[in-house]
Design a protein around this motif. Sequence first.
Motif, mmCIF file in Angstrom:
data_model
loop_
_atom_site.group_PDB
_atom_site.id
_atom_site.type_symbol
_atom_site.label_atom_id
_atom_site.label_comp_id
_atom_site.label_asym_id
_atom_site.label_seq_id
_atom_site.Cartn_x
_atom_site.Cartn_y
_atom_site.Cartn_z
ATOM 1 N N PRO A 15 0.799 -1.235 0.000
ATOM 2 C CA PRO A 15 0.000 0.000 0.000
ATOM 3 C C PRO A 15 0.827 1.279 0.000
ATOM 4 O O PRO A 15 0.478 2.249 -0.684
ATOM 5 C CB PRO A 15 -0.822 -0.139 1.283
ATOM 6 N N LEU A 18 1.764 3.311 -3.128
ATOM 7 C CA LEU A 18 0.830 4.306 -3.671
ATOM 8 C C LEU A 18 1.240 5.711 -3.234
ATOM 9 O O LEU A 18 1.142 6.667 -4.008
ATOM 10 C CB LEU A 18 -0.576 3.982 -3.148
ATOM 11 N N VAL A 90 -4.483 10.417 10.056
ATOM 12 C CA VAL A 90 -4.818 10.149 8.653
ATOM 13 C C VAL A 90 -5.795 8.985 8.522
ATOM 14 O O VAL A 90 -5.626 7.943 9.157
ATOM 15 C CB VAL A 90 -3.538 9.843 7.839
ATOM 16 N N ILE A 91 -6.828 9.171 7.718
ATOM 17 C CA ILE A 91 -7.754 8.084 7.405
ATOM 18 C C ILE A 91 -7.478 7.550 6.002
ATOM 19 O O ILE A 91 -7.347 6.345 5.795
ATOM 20 C CB ILE A 91 -9.222 8.562 7.497
ATOM 21 N N LEU A 92 -7.393 8.459 5.030
ATOM 22 C CA LEU A 92 -7.273 8.047 3.635
ATOM 23 C C LEU A 92 -6.392 9.026 2.872
ATOM 24 O O LEU A 92 -6.429 10.224 3.134
ATOM 25 C CB LEU A 92 -8.677 7.993 3.013
ATOM 26 N N VAL A 93 -5.608 8.489 1.966
ATOM 27 C CA VAL A 93 -4.803 9.322 1.071
ATOM 28 C C VAL A 93 -5.132 8.928 -0.356
ATOM 29 O O VAL A 93 -5.157 7.745 -0.690
ATOM 30 C CB VAL A 93 -3.290 9.125 1.316
ATOM 31 N N SER A 94 -5.404 9.908 -1.184
ATOM 32 C CA SER A 94 -5.670 9.615 -2.584
ATOM 33 C C SER A 94 -4.720 10.411 -3.468
ATOM 34 O O SER A 94 -4.679 11.630 -3.401
ATOM 35 C CB SER A 94 -7.119 9.934 -2.930
ATOM 36 N N PRO A 95 -3.946 9.696 -4.276
ATOM 37 C CA PRO A 95 -3.038 10.373 -5.192
ATOM 38 C C PRO A 95 -3.810 11.006 -6.336
ATOM 39 O O PRO A 95 -4.995 10.715 -6.517
ATOM 40 C CB PRO A 95 -2.132 9.259 -5.707
ATOM 41 N N CYS B 43 -3.762 -4.053 -2.891
ATOM 42 C CA CYS B 43 -2.868 -4.788 -2.001
ATOM 43 C C CYS B 43 -3.044 -4.303 -0.564
ATOM 44 O O CYS B 43 -3.709 -3.301 -0.316
ATOM 45 C CB CYS B 43 -1.412 -4.628 -2.430
ATOM 46 N N LEU B 44 -2.467 -5.053 0.346
ATOM 47 C CA LEU B 44 -2.525 -4.650 1.748
ATOM 48 C C LEU B 44 -1.293 -5.168 2.470
ATOM 49 O O LEU B 44 -0.557 -6.010 1.952
ATOM 50 C CB LEU B 44 -3.815 -5.145 2.409
ATOM 51 N N ASN B 49 -2.996 -1.614 6.362
ATOM 52 C CA ASN B 49 -3.021 -0.544 5.373
ATOM 53 C C ASN B 49 -3.509 -1.156 4.071
ATOM 54 O O ASN B 49 -3.157 -2.288 3.746
ATOM 55 C CB ASN B 49 -1.622 0.047 5.149
ATOM 56 N N ILE B 50 -4.301 -0.407 3.344
ATOM 57 C CA ILE B 50 -4.954 -0.953 2.158
ATOM 58 C C ILE B 50 -4.766 0.004 0.983
ATOM 59 O O ILE B 50 -4.901 1.214 1.140
ATOM 60 C CB ILE B 50 -6.467 -1.135 2.418
ATOM 61 N N ALA B 51 -4.469 -0.562 -0.187
ATOM 62 C CA ALA B 51 -4.522 0.216 -1.426
ATOM 63 C C ALA B 51 -5.690 -0.310 -2.243
ATOM 64 O O ALA B 51 -5.823 -1.518 -2.443
ATOM 65 C CB ALA B 51 -3.219 0.092 -2.204
ATOM 66 N N MET B 52 -6.538 0.599 -2.679
ATOM 67 C CA MET B 52 -7.730 0.223 -3.447
ATOM 68 C C MET B 52 -7.784 1.002 -4.750
ATOM 69 O O MET B 52 -7.256 2.105 -4.844
ATOM 70 C CB MET B 52 -9.008 0.532 -2.650
ATOM 71 N N ASP B 69 -7.421 5.986 -7.049
ATOM 72 C CA ASP B 69 -6.683 5.127 -6.129
ATOM 73 C C ASP B 69 -6.888 5.682 -4.730
ATOM 74 O O ASP B 69 -7.073 6.877 -4.563
ATOM 75 C CB ASP B 69 -5.180 5.135 -6.440
ATOM 76 N N ALA B 70 -6.843 4.791 -3.757
ATOM 77 C CA ALA B 70 -6.976 5.251 -2.384
ATOM 78 C C ALA B 70 -6.106 4.393 -1.474
ATOM 79 O O ALA B 70 -6.055 3.175 -1.612
ATOM 80 C CB ALA B 70 -8.425 5.191 -1.927
ATOM 81 N N PHE B 71 -5.410 5.075 -0.578
ATOM 82 C CA PHE B 71 -4.665 4.402 0.490
ATOM 83 C C PHE B 71 -5.457 4.602 1.770
ATOM 84 O O PHE B 71 -5.801 5.741 2.116
ATOM 85 C CB PHE B 71 -3.277 5.031 0.616
ATOM 86 N N ILE B 72 -5.758 3.511 2.457
ATOM 87 C CA ILE B 72 -6.470 3.620 3.733
ATOM 88 C C ILE B 72 -5.542 3.181 4.852
ATOM 89 O O ILE B 72 -4.960 2.089 4.800
ATOM 90 C CB ILE B 72 -7.751 2.756 3.730
ATOM 91 N N ARG B 73 -5.369 4.043 5.857
ATOM 92 C CA ARG B 73 -4.473 3.722 6.970
ATOM 93 C C ARG B 73 -5.113 2.625 7.828
ATOM 94 O O ARG B 73 -6.263 2.739 8.256
ATOM 95 C CB ARG B 73 -4.208 4.973 7.801
#
Lengths: 100, 91, 93
Positions: A15, A18, A90-95, B43-44, B49-52, B69-73
């Motif tokens: 993750p 990203l 931080v909850i979410l990061v979006s590129p 992936c995670l 932590n998650i990438a969606m 794309d989103a990264f979730i902590r």
Amino acid sequence: MASSNNEEESAVKEPLDLIRLSLDERIYVKLRSDRELRGKLHAYDQHLNMILGDVEETITTVEIDDETYEEIVRTTKRNVQYLFVRGDGVILVSPPLRTA
Amino acid sequence: MSGGGEKGLGATKTPADFLKSIRGRPVVVKLNSGVDYRGILACLDGYMNIAMEQTEEYVNGQLKNKYGDAFIRGNNVLYISTSKRTLPEGS
Amino acid sequence: MLFFSYFKDLVGREVTVELKNDLAIRGTLHSVDQYLNIKLENTRVVDQDKYPHMLSVRNCFIRGSVVRYVQLPPEGVDTDLLHDATRREARGG
């Protein structure tokens, strides 16, 4: 975790890749307590501590109208030139949208 | 060790096996706040932590946002569930 | 280690530390440790009307975990340096 295959540096295998690929790009960050940030990512670590540049913060608040009991959603914005953000919020990061 | 090569979700043995098996699948991720994220799990890692991809954010069942794309902590994650996602309309 | 090193280099500069309880304190960065605990000197609370009980506080220790943001002085940010340090950290971490 040192990867030997440098030709695959742009691949997303975990993750945090990203985030790595978003360095020096403008990103969107969703934080606890109804805060959002948009800014250029200059540094980060594995905790998601970050330094952002040209940051716009948006705070969303919900008030209840005294008479009608309607929910009034307000957003307040402010700009900060450089901001260190502690990762635990931080909850979410979006590129930015990447052309795949 | 056992079940590592199994494809079917029903055959997974441990939570780790489950997490390995759902990469590339449509999932619902629920956060402690109650917010749902629907999308394709890229992936995670061990912190959850998650990438969606193609992520949609649902608050109280209502679509509020879309992210490419989103990264979730991981500390915010309550659960990850596989979903049969109907194709997003109009996209 | 990246941000610990970064803040160590920032010692002596003016920063604004914003806490998770919305209190914002401006002051000179005196020191920092590996947890990003922070000591500030010559402090003043940004919204003094709202926090009058902080008027006499001239310096303070801030536990790292209660920090939400730190507003950084532009002259204390070298973006090229940060990019390099971040890439090194990502490889090693």
